[in-house]
Motif scaffolding. Structure first.
Motif, PDB file in Angstrom:
ATOM      1  N   THR A  34       0.811  -1.220   0.000  1.00 42.56           N
ATOM      2  CA  THR A  34       0.000   0.000   0.000  1.00 42.56           C
ATOM      3  C   THR A  34       0.847   1.274   0.000  1.00 42.56           C
ATOM      4  N   ARG A  35       2.060   1.242   0.572  1.00 42.84           N
ATOM      5  CA  ARG A  35       2.835   2.479   0.747  1.00 42.84           C
ATOM      6  C   ARG A  35       4.101   2.587  -0.091  1.00 42.84           C
ATOM      7  N   CYS A  36       4.679   1.486  -0.480  1.00 40.51           N
ATOM      8  CA  CYS A  36       6.028   1.530  -1.057  1.00 40.51           C
ATOM      9  C   CYS A  36       6.081   1.037  -2.490  1.00 40.51           C
ATOM     10  N   LEU A  37       5.221   0.094  -2.819  1.00 38.03           N
ATOM     11  CA  LEU A  37       5.281  -0.587  -4.108  1.00 38.03           C
ATOM     12  C   LEU A  37       5.190   0.387  -5.283  1.00 38.03           C
ATOM     13  N   VAL A  38       4.391   1.430  -5.135  1.00 36.25           N
ATOM     14  CA  VAL A  38       4.185   2.381  -6.227  1.00 36.25           C
ATOM     15  C   VAL A  38       5.522   2.952  -6.707  1.00 36.25           C
ATOM     16  N   CYS A  39       6.454   3.140  -5.829  1.00 33.33           N
ATOM     17  CA  CYS A  39       7.777   3.654  -6.224  1.00 33.33           C
ATOM     18  C   CYS A  39       8.825   2.550  -6.326  1.00 33.33           C
ATOM     19  N   HIS A  40       8.889   1.693  -5.321  1.00 30.85           N
ATOM     20  CA  HIS A  40       9.984   0.706  -5.290  1.00 30.85           C
ATOM     21  C   HIS A  40       9.647  -0.577  -6.049  1.00 30.85           C
ATOM     22  N   GLN A  41       8.431  -0.706  -6.538  1.00 32.09           N
ATOM     23  CA  GLN A  41       7.992  -1.822  -7.382  1.00 32.09           C
ATOM     24  C   GLN A  41       7.832  -3.142  -6.598  1.00 32.09           C
ATOM     25  N   GLY A  56      18.751  -5.931  -3.037  1.00 31.24           N
ATOM     26  CA  GLY A  56      20.189  -5.889  -3.295  1.00 31.24           C
ATOM     27  C   GLY A  56      20.884  -4.617  -2.855  1.00 31.24           C
ATOM     28  N   SER A  57      20.152  -3.676  -2.243  1.00 31.94           N
ATOM     29  CA  SER A  57      20.781  -2.444  -1.758  1.00 31.94           C
ATOM     30  C   SER A  57      21.652  -2.745  -0.535  1.00 31.94           C
ATOM     31  N   SER A  58      22.899  -2.268  -0.571  1.00 34.36           N
ATOM     32  CA  SER A  58      23.792  -2.546   0.563  1.00 34.36           C
ATOM     33  C   SER A  58      23.299  -1.843   1.827  1.00 34.36           C
ATOM     34  N   ASN A  59      22.623  -0.702   1.669  1.00 30.49           N
ATOM     35  CA  ASN A  59      22.089  -0.012   2.852  1.00 30.49           C
ATOM     36  C   ASN A  59      20.917  -0.770   3.468  1.00 30.49           C
ATOM     37  N   VAL A  60      20.054  -1.297   2.612  1.00 25.93           N
ATOM     38  CA  VAL A  60      18.848  -1.972   3.114  1.00 25.93           C
ATOM     39  C   VAL A  60      19.219  -3.214   3.931  1.00 25.93           C
ATOM     40  N   ALA A  66      19.177   2.536  12.312  1.00 29.34           N
ATOM     41  CA  ALA A  66      18.598   3.831  12.679  1.00 29.34           C
ATOM     42  C   ALA A  66      18.320   4.672  11.434  1.00 29.34           C
ATOM     43  N   ARG A  67      19.247   4.627  10.477  1.00 27.59           N
ATOM     44  CA  ARG A  67      19.049   5.387   9.239  1.00 27.59           C
ATOM     45  C   ARG A  67      17.806   4.881   8.495  1.00 27.59           C
ATOM     46  N   LEU A  68      17.653   3.567   8.406  1.00 24.81           N
ATOM     47  CA  LEU A  68      16.501   3.003   7.696  1.00 24.81           C
ATOM     48  C   LEU A  68      15.197   3.422   8.368  1.00 24.81           C
ATOM     49  N   GLU A  78      18.046  12.880  -0.086  1.00 24.27           N
ATOM     50  CA  GLU A  78      19.424  13.375   0.091  1.00 24.27           C
ATOM     51  C   GLU A  78      20.144  13.545  -1.237  1.00 24.27           C
ATOM     52  N   LYS A  79      19.734  12.760  -2.218  1.00 23.56           N
ATOM     53  CA  LYS A  79      20.377  12.821  -3.543  1.00 23.56           C
ATOM     54  C   LYS A  79      21.874  12.560  -3.453  1.00 23.56           C
ATOM     55  N   ILE A  80      22.249  11.640  -2.591  1.00 21.59           N
ATOM     56  CA  ILE A  80      23.633  11.191  -2.600  1.00 21.59           C
ATOM     57  C   ILE A  80      23.658   9.820  -3.283  1.00 21.59           C
ATOM     58  N   ASN A  88      16.283  10.700  -8.569  1.00 27.14           N
ATOM     59  CA  ASN A  88      15.821  12.080  -8.428  1.00 27.14           C
ATOM     60  C   ASN A  88      14.399  12.244  -7.933  1.00 27.14           C
ATOM     61  N   ASN A  89      13.705  11.151  -7.641  1.00 27.42           N
ATOM     62  CA  ASN A  89      12.377  11.302  -7.043  1.00 27.42           C
ATOM     63  C   ASN A  89      12.546  11.604  -5.546  1.00 27.42           C
ATOM     64  N   VAL A  90      11.472  12.077  -4.919  1.00 25.27           N
ATOM     65  CA  VAL A  90      11.506  12.369  -3.476  1.00 25.27           C
ATOM     66  C   VAL A  90      10.673  11.324  -2.749  1.00 25.27           C
ATOM     67  N   MET A  91      11.277  10.668  -1.752  1.00 28.53           N
ATOM     68  CA  MET A  91      10.507   9.695  -0.975  1.00 28.53           C
ATOM     69  C   MET A  91       9.668  10.434   0.051  1.00 28.53           C
ATOM     70  N   THR A  92       8.362  10.152   0.031  1.00 30.03           N
ATOM     71  CA  THR A  92       7.419  10.828   0.921  1.00 30.03           C
ATOM     72  C   THR A  92       7.527  10.274   2.348  1.00 30.03           C
TER      73      THR A  92
HETATM   74  C1  HEC Z   1       7.143   8.550  -3.833  1.00 32.62           C
HETATM   75  C2  HEC Z   1       8.036   7.406  -4.076  1.00 32.62           C
HETATM   76  C3  HEC Z   1       8.473   6.581  -2.898  1.00 32.62           C
HETATM   77  C4  HEC Z   1       7.702   5.931  -1.948  1.00 32.62           C
HETATM   78  C5  HEC Z   1       6.179   5.908  -1.858  1.00 32.62           C
HETATM   79  C6  HEC Z   1       8.614   5.242  -1.081  1.00 32.62           C
HETATM   80  N1  HEC Z   1       9.909   5.493  -1.463  1.00 32.62           N
HETATM   81 FE1  HEC Z   1      11.602   4.772  -0.567  1.00 32.62          FE
HETATM   82  N2  HEC Z   1      12.754   5.936  -1.788  1.00 32.62           N
HETATM   83  C7  HEC Z   1      12.281   6.691  -2.842  1.00 32.62           C
HETATM   84  C8  HEC Z   1      13.383   7.399  -3.462  1.00 32.62           C
HETATM   85  C9  HEC Z   1      13.273   8.343  -4.646  1.00 32.62           C
HETATM   86  C10 HEC Z   1      14.545   7.079  -2.718  1.00 32.62           C
HETATM   87  C11 HEC Z   1      15.974   7.630  -2.936  1.00 32.62           C
HETATM   88  C12 HEC Z   1      15.985   9.143  -2.687  1.00 32.62           C
HETATM   89  C13 HEC Z   1      17.349   9.793  -2.866  1.00 32.62           C
HETATM   90  O1  HEC Z   1      18.292   9.120  -3.300  1.00 32.62           O
HETATM   91  O2  HEC Z   1      17.480  10.985  -2.554  1.00 32.62           O
HETATM   92  C14 HEC Z   1      14.106   6.125  -1.691  1.00 32.62           C
HETATM   93  C15 HEC Z   1      14.950   5.514  -0.756  1.00 32.62           C
HETATM   94  C16 HEC Z   1      14.569   4.527   0.120  1.00 32.62           C
HETATM   95  C17 HEC Z   1      15.465   3.815   0.991  1.00 32.62           C
HETATM   96  C18 HEC Z   1      16.985   3.986   1.080  1.00 32.62           C
HETATM   97  C19 HEC Z   1      17.639   3.048   0.085  1.00 32.62           C
HETATM   98  C20 HEC Z   1      19.148   2.991   0.188  1.00 32.62           C
HETATM   99  O3  HEC Z   1      19.753   2.239  -0.610  1.00 32.62           O
HETATM  100  O4  HEC Z   1      19.738   3.664   1.042  1.00 32.62           O
HETATM  101  C21 HEC Z   1      14.701   2.918   1.709  1.00 32.62           C
HETATM  102  C22 HEC Z   1      15.184   1.931   2.759  1.00 32.62           C
HETATM  103  C23 HEC Z   1      13.336   3.088   1.260  1.00 32.62           C
HETATM  104  N3  HEC Z   1      13.293   4.063   0.306  1.00 32.62           N
HETATM  105  C24 HEC Z   1      12.270   2.335   1.723  1.00 32.62           C
HETATM  106  C25 HEC Z   1      10.937   2.641   1.469  1.00 32.62           C
HETATM  107  C26 HEC Z   1       9.814   1.974   2.114  1.00 32.62           C
HETATM  108  C27 HEC Z   1       9.922   0.799   3.079  1.00 32.62           C
HETATM  109  C28 HEC Z   1       8.680   2.587   1.651  1.00 32.62           C
HETATM  110  C29 HEC Z   1       7.256   2.346   2.097  1.00 32.62           C
HETATM  111  C30 HEC Z   1       6.980   2.573   3.507  1.00 32.62           C
HETATM  112  C31 HEC Z   1       9.092   3.619   0.703  1.00 32.62           C
HETATM  113  N4  HEC Z   1      10.455   3.600   0.616  1.00 32.62           N
HETATM  114  C32 HEC Z   1       8.225   4.447  -0.019  1.00 32.62           C
HETATM  115  C33 HEC Z   1      10.962   6.776  -3.260  1.00 32.62           C
HETATM  116  C34 HEC Z   1       9.863   6.301  -2.559  1.00 32.62           C
END
Ligand code: HEC
Length: 132
Positions: A34-41, A56-60, A66-68, A78-80, A88-92
Motif C-alpha cells: 500500500t505504501r512503497c510498491l508504487v515507487c519501489h515496485q 540488493g541495496s547494501s544499505n537496506v 537507525a538510518r533506515l 538526500e540525492k547522494i 531524483n524522485n523524493v521519498m514521501t
Molecule cells: C514517492 C516514491 C516513494 C515511496 C512511496 C517510497 N519510497 Fe523509498 N525511496 C524513494 C526514493 C526516490 C529514494 C531515494 C531518494 C534519494 O536518493 O534521494 C528512496 C529511498 C529509500 C530507501 C533507502 C535506500 C538505500 O539504498 O539507502 C529505503 C530503505 C526506502 N526508500 C524504503 C521505502 C519503504 C519501506 C517505503 C514504504 C513505507 C518507501 N520507501 C516508499 C521513493 C519512494
C-alpha cells in the motif's frame, strides 16, 4: 508426566512464536504494497534514475538500522549516491506509521527478494527514533 507437559508447552510456545513472526512479515508485505510498491515496485527493483532499488541495496541489508527507520518515518531526498547511482524522485514521509508498522515493513524488505538480512525489532525502531 511433568516432563511431558513441559515438552508440550515448549513446542506450543515455539510454535506460537513462529506464527507471530510470520504474521509480522504478512503485515509488512501488506504495508509495502500500500505504501512503497508504487515507487519501489513489486520486485523491489525500483525505477532507474528515479526510485532507488531495495532489492540488493547494501544499505537496506546493512547495519545502519537507525538510518533506515528514520527514512521510513521522515522520507528521504538526500540525492547522494546509493551503491553508485542517483535517484531524483523524493521519498514521501510516513509520520502516521506506528513503531510496530515500521518494524514490520523493514523486516519485510530486509528478508524479501534476494535480501537475507535480519528482521527489525520494535526495540530497534524505538531506539532509532529516540536518538536524533
Ligand atoms: C514517492 C516514491 C516513494 C515511496 C512511496 C517510497 N519510497 Fe523509498 N525511496 C524513494 C526514493 C526516490 C529514494 C531515494 C531518494 C534519494 O536518493 O534521494 C528512496 C529511498 C529509500 C530507501 C533507502 C535506500 C538505500 O539504498 O539507502 C529505503 C530503505 C526506502 N526508500 C524504503 C521505502 C519503504 C519501506 C517505503 C514504504 C513505507 C518507501 N520507501 C516508499 C521513493 C519512494
Amino acid at each position: 508426566m511433568i516432563g511431558k507437559c513441559l515438552v508440550f508447552l515448549m513446542v506450543f510456545l515455539l510454535g506460537t512464536k513462529a506464527i507471530v513472526n510470520a504474521q509480522d512479515l504478512v503485515k509488512g508485505k501488506k504495508l509495502y504494497e500500500t505504501r512503497c510498491l508504487v515507487c519501489h515496485q513489486a520486485d523491489g527493483g525500483g525505477v532507474p534514475n528515479m526510485n532507488a532499488p531495495l532489492d540488493g541495496s547494501s544499505n537496506v541489508v546493512g547495519n545502519n538500522i537507525a538510518r533506515l527507520v528514520r527514512i521510513i518515518k521522515n522520507g528521504y531526498s538526500e540525492k547522494i549516491a546509493l551503491d553508485g547511482y542517483y535517484y531524483n524522485n523524493v521519498m514521501t514521509p510516513n509520520p502516521d506509521l506506528k513503531e510496530a508498522d515500521i518494524a514490520n515493513v523493514l523486516s519485510y524488505v530486509r528478508t524479501s527478494w534476494s535480501n537475507k538480512a535480519s528482521k527489525i525489532t520494535l526495540a530497534q525502531v524505538q531506539a532509532a527514533l529516540k536518538k536524533k
